[in-house]
Scaffold this active site. Structure first.
Site, mmCIF file in Angstrom:
data_model
loop_
_atom_site.group_PDB
_atom_site.id
_atom_site.type_symbol
_atom_site.label_atom_id
_atom_site.label_comp_id
_atom_site.label_asym_id
_atom_site.label_seq_id
_atom_site.Cartn_x
_atom_site.Cartn_y
_atom_site.Cartn_z
ATOM 1 C CB THR A 56 -0.926 0.032 1.223
ATOM 2 O OG1 THR A 56 0.029 0.326 2.225
ATOM 3 C CG2 THR A 56 -1.448 -1.331 1.491
ATOM 4 C CB CYS A 57 0.338 4.793 -0.275
ATOM 5 S SG CYS A 57 -1.240 4.887 0.348
ATOM 6 C CD GLU A 120 -6.023 3.275 7.438
ATOM 7 O OE1 GLU A 120 -6.949 3.255 6.734
ATOM 8 O OE2 GLU A 120 -5.051 2.294 7.265
ATOM 9 N N PRO A 121 -10.196 2.656 8.440
ATOM 10 C CG PRO A 121 -12.020 3.003 7.298
ATOM 11 C CD PRO A 121 -10.935 3.736 8.092
ATOM 12 N N GLY A 195 -20.736 29.685 0.096
ATOM 13 C CA GLY A 195 -19.406 29.669 -0.041
ATOM 14 C C GLY A 195 -18.805 28.515 -0.452
ATOM 15 N N GLY A 197 -15.376 25.975 -0.927
ATOM 16 C CA GLY A 197 -13.792 25.671 -0.402
ATOM 17 C C GLY A 197 -13.658 24.188 -0.423
ATOM 18 C CD GLU A 198 -8.637 20.527 -0.270
ATOM 19 O OE1 GLU A 198 -8.194 19.479 -0.133
ATOM 20 O OE2 GLU A 198 -7.997 21.705 -0.090
ATOM 21 C CB ALA A 200 -17.113 23.982 2.250
#
Lengths: 475, 284
Positions: A56-57, A120-121, A195, A197-198, A200
């Site tokens: 994996t990474c 983390e899954p 607005g 944004g990333e 949001a």
């Protein structure tokens, strides 16, 4: 342990991203192309019997099972060769775990205790994929099959018995969890993005995934609003109509670049009246803030700004770390169980053979005798039951002996002795000569060729050597 | 009769253990103890069901004491909680259910010998129109009371952004509690109205009263009417004015508090025809 499990690998802690890139094995075809010589895969008797590659990474790991020690050297050599590098370049970054340590490491990785973001899954899915690849390549057998299934079980247990994966650890997801805690019934909720944004957008995506009804988008540049709305199958509303739309929405994600608050408490009183006090949740991601903190003092309105959300995430991470201690205890317990089980499988073939052998003798004698006696069906059944019981009772003590001794003597020499005494391998009995000359001739390896669900038997110690050792021991 | 006695003691014991488990388990966040507490409560509930049936079978339906109806109320409240618990999947509700059941049950044993004077006319109809609706609305009210406590607890936590404990995380969303509150108001108020109206119709029939409605100034009746006015205003504020959340929860807490006092305080300490000390018809 006679069967060896070995794990070599590197992860985000031992190696930087350049190294991980250089030695990634995702498409190397280590198993498929036979770069790593695996017995199960190549159908040959090789030191590495079984193998699995996880890439994996954040980590590259090779899990091996075989009957010899030092499997790792071979694995590291093949690994480096697959990436056209020298083993010396790889070796400093690699950790090697053997047997119980390897099992424990795998369980911990599968339970996401070794991940960069604790709990983390994704990692479990990645291991499952790696296992599927290995199955396809035919490089796993008895040991790794059992080990991987156990790892999936342990991961599930950790997930359900501890809170390691229970709470959100990203700001956008934490916002969605709060929304669920307030509304419960997400499919009846409407959201509004004010607005763009990333973060949001990320929160909006999470909300969509949680199944909310629809999304409205209001932005100062209407084109941008239209673009966003089309992405979420939502509706763009003019920025000026903001307050006209507010009574309709339950969740507001605000991230405008406005220098001062866009929504204030005094604006909200009318809005709340019009929506008959149905609760509202404001997620204010903007800095400077778009929603006046006063809004939080109103009944049925909940306001979280970016710092509040970050704090929630920080608390959740702390909680995960606390839960990891519990999870580790589960991993250790399961490691112990697995190792015990693996050891006991060493005995299984001998026990099965012992029972089969005595059953065969009984059956042979019984068929011969029963032909002559004209017994009624009832008598036949009674006698057959009795014969079965005799087989069980005769074998009971030897089997118990084996099991008990196995705990104390890990070499499994008693199994070998039993095989010889009961001639379970149906060989010509050893001529006297070989006994006198000691172990000049080792018996050939026993049991079926490697593979299948029954693990291969170990080579027993020659009887003569065994007796000699006993004699020496008693002196 | 020894059977009834043993069964009563067992029920009381299980309710006591259940209450202890809940009171210890929730503040200390000991979930195993909480689960044990719930188990004891529901075992007690099962035995209680058996007890209520056996009393009917052994004594006959005509010879019921005040204690029996008190017990029946404890049972009804637990039943409401059981339904609420299934709907909400929240163990917190038992925080009020088990102790309440225990309290009512102990009172029931205390007043067990007090015979009640049932109306001579249309007794079955009286039970159906007065006792049935009263008990159901009280069950709903206690359910909403538990939900209101939970709502206020979670509302405060989310508003003040304090860290949620493991226990909080297991609780249902705020919206769920508000729905229970809605249920208790929408169904509870008409039922309460029906019950109280039936009471005022049968009261003169049973005791032959002069002075019309409220003519006797019985404290129980005064309190009941007071609760009715509170309930009616809550109905108005919630259904017509759209009060929700914290204010609606506070209203229910208030109504529940007054009704609990009316049920226990008035019946025990004030002279009333619902008294636990005199011979009179028992209602909630």
């Amino acid at each position: 342990m006679n069967k060896h499990i070995c794990l070599v690998g590197l992860n985000h802690r031992t190696a930087g991203v350049e190294i991980r890139e250089a030695f990634a094995l995702a498409d190397a075809g280590l198993l498929e192309n036979g770069l790593l010589p695996v017995g199960a895969h190549l159908k040959k008797d090789l030191p590495i019997k079984e193998a699995l590659v996880l890439s994996t990474c954040n980590r590259v790991e090779i899990l091996l099972a075989g009957r010899e020690e030092k499997l790792e050297e071979l694995a590291i050599r093949s690994w480096a060769a697959a990436r056209n590098r020298q083993p010396e370049e790889l070796a400093p970054f690699v950790y090697v775990h053997n047997d119980a340590e390897a099992v424990k490491h795998l369980f911990a990785v599968a339970s996401s205790l070794d991940s960069m973001v604790l709990g983390e899954p994704q990692i479990l899915g990645q291991i499952k994929d790696a296992y599927k690849d290995a199955l396809r390549a035919g490089s796993t057998r008895f040991i790794l099959n059992a080990l991987l299934h156990r790892a999936f079980f342990v991961a599930k247990r950790v997930r359900s018995e501890t809170g390691v994966a229970s709470s959100a650890v990203s700001v956008s997801y934490a916002a969605v969890e709060l929304a669920k805690r307030i509304f419960g019934d997400m499919p009846s909720c409407k959201a509004m993005l004010i607005g763009a944004g990333e973060m949001a957008e990320l929160a909006a995506t999470h909300l969509m995934n949680a199944g909310i009804k629809s999304i409205l988008v209001a932005n100062r540049t209407h084109e941008r609003a239209l673009e966003l709305a089309s992405r979420y199958h939502g509706l763009a509303v003019p920025f000026a109509d903001l307050f006209a739309q507010l009574p309709e929405v339950d969740i507001v994600i605000s991230s405008t670049g406005a220098p001062e608050a866009v929504i204030r408490a005094k604006d909200m009183a009318g809005v709340m009246r019009r929506r008959r006090n149905r609760p509202m949740f404001f997620i204010d991601i903007a800095v400077p803030r778009d929603v006046d903190p006063d809004v939080n003092t109103l009944d049925n309105i909940y306001l979280y700004d970016i710092d509040d959300l970050k704090e929630v995430v920080e608390e959740n991470l702390t909680q995960r770390r606390e839960e990891a201690v519990k999870a580790l205890a589960i991993v250790e317990e399961e490691t112990l169980n697995f190792c015990k089980w693996l050891e006991s499988t060493e005995l299984q073939p001998t026990i099965v053979d012992l029972i089969r052998r005595s059953e065969a003798i009984v059956r042979e004698e019984w068929t011969r005798t029963s032909k002559r006696l004209r017994l009624s069906e009832k008598d036949t059944r009674a006698l057959e039951l009795m014969l079965g019981a005799i087989v069980k009772k005769i074998n009971h003590d030897p089997i118990n002996f084996l099991k008990n001794r196995f705990e104390e003597e890990k070499d499994g020499q008693y199994a070998g002795l039993l095989r010889l005494v009961f001639n379970l391998d149906k060989k010509e009995l050893c001529p006297r000569r070989t006994r006198e000359h000691g172990s000049e001739e080792a018996p050939p390896p026993l049991g079926p060729p490697d593979g299948g669900m029954i693990p291969p038997r170990r080579t027993p110690e020659p009887a003569a050597a065994f007796f000699n050792r006993i004699k020496e021991g008693s002196k | 009769m020894i059977f009834i006695k043993i069964l009563s003691i067992l029920v009381m014991l299980f309710y006591a253990l259940g209450s202890a488990g809940v009171f210890w388990g929730i503040p200390a966040e000991r979930y195993k103890i909480l689960v044990l507490g719930k188990f004891f409560t529901w075992t007690g509930f099962a035995l209680h069901t058996l007890l209520i049936i056996s009393i009917i079978l052994l004594n006959g339906a005509d010879d019921l004491s005040r204690g029996y109806f008190m017990q029946l109320l404890a049972w009804c409240i637990l039943l409401a909680y059981f339904i609420g618990w299934r709907l909400l999947k929240s163990g917190f509700l038992s925080l009020t259910a088990s102790p309440l059941a225990l309290l009512l049950f102990i009172l029931a044993l205390k007043v067990d010998k007090v015979q009640i004077e049932m109306p001579g006319t249309l007794k079955e109809l009286f039970i159906a129109l007065h006792i049935g609706p009263m008990y159901t609305s009280l069950g709903l009210l206690t359910l909403a009371f538990g939900a209101a406590l939970l709502f206020l607890h979670m509302d405060r936590k989310i508003k003040s952004k304090t860290r949620l404990t493991e226990f909080d995380r297991g609780l249902p969303a705020l919206g769920t509690y508000d729905r229970i509150n809605h249920l208790a108001v929408v169904f509870g108020f008409p039922l309460y109205t029906l019950g109280i109206a039936a009471g005022f119709i049968w009261a003169p029939l049973t005791w032959g009263r002069e002075g019309g409605i409220l003519g006797s100034w019985d404290p129980k009746e005064i309190f009941s009417v007071f609760v009715w006015f509170l309930y009616a205003s809550t109905f108005y504020l919630r259904i017509l004015r759209g009060w929700r959340g914290r204010k609606a929860a506070l209203l229910i807490l208030f109504i529940f508090g007054i009704s609990a006092f009316s049920l226990l305080g008035v019946n025990l300490f004030m002279p009333t025809h619902h008294s636990f000390g005199s011979l009179a018809t028992f209602t909630a």
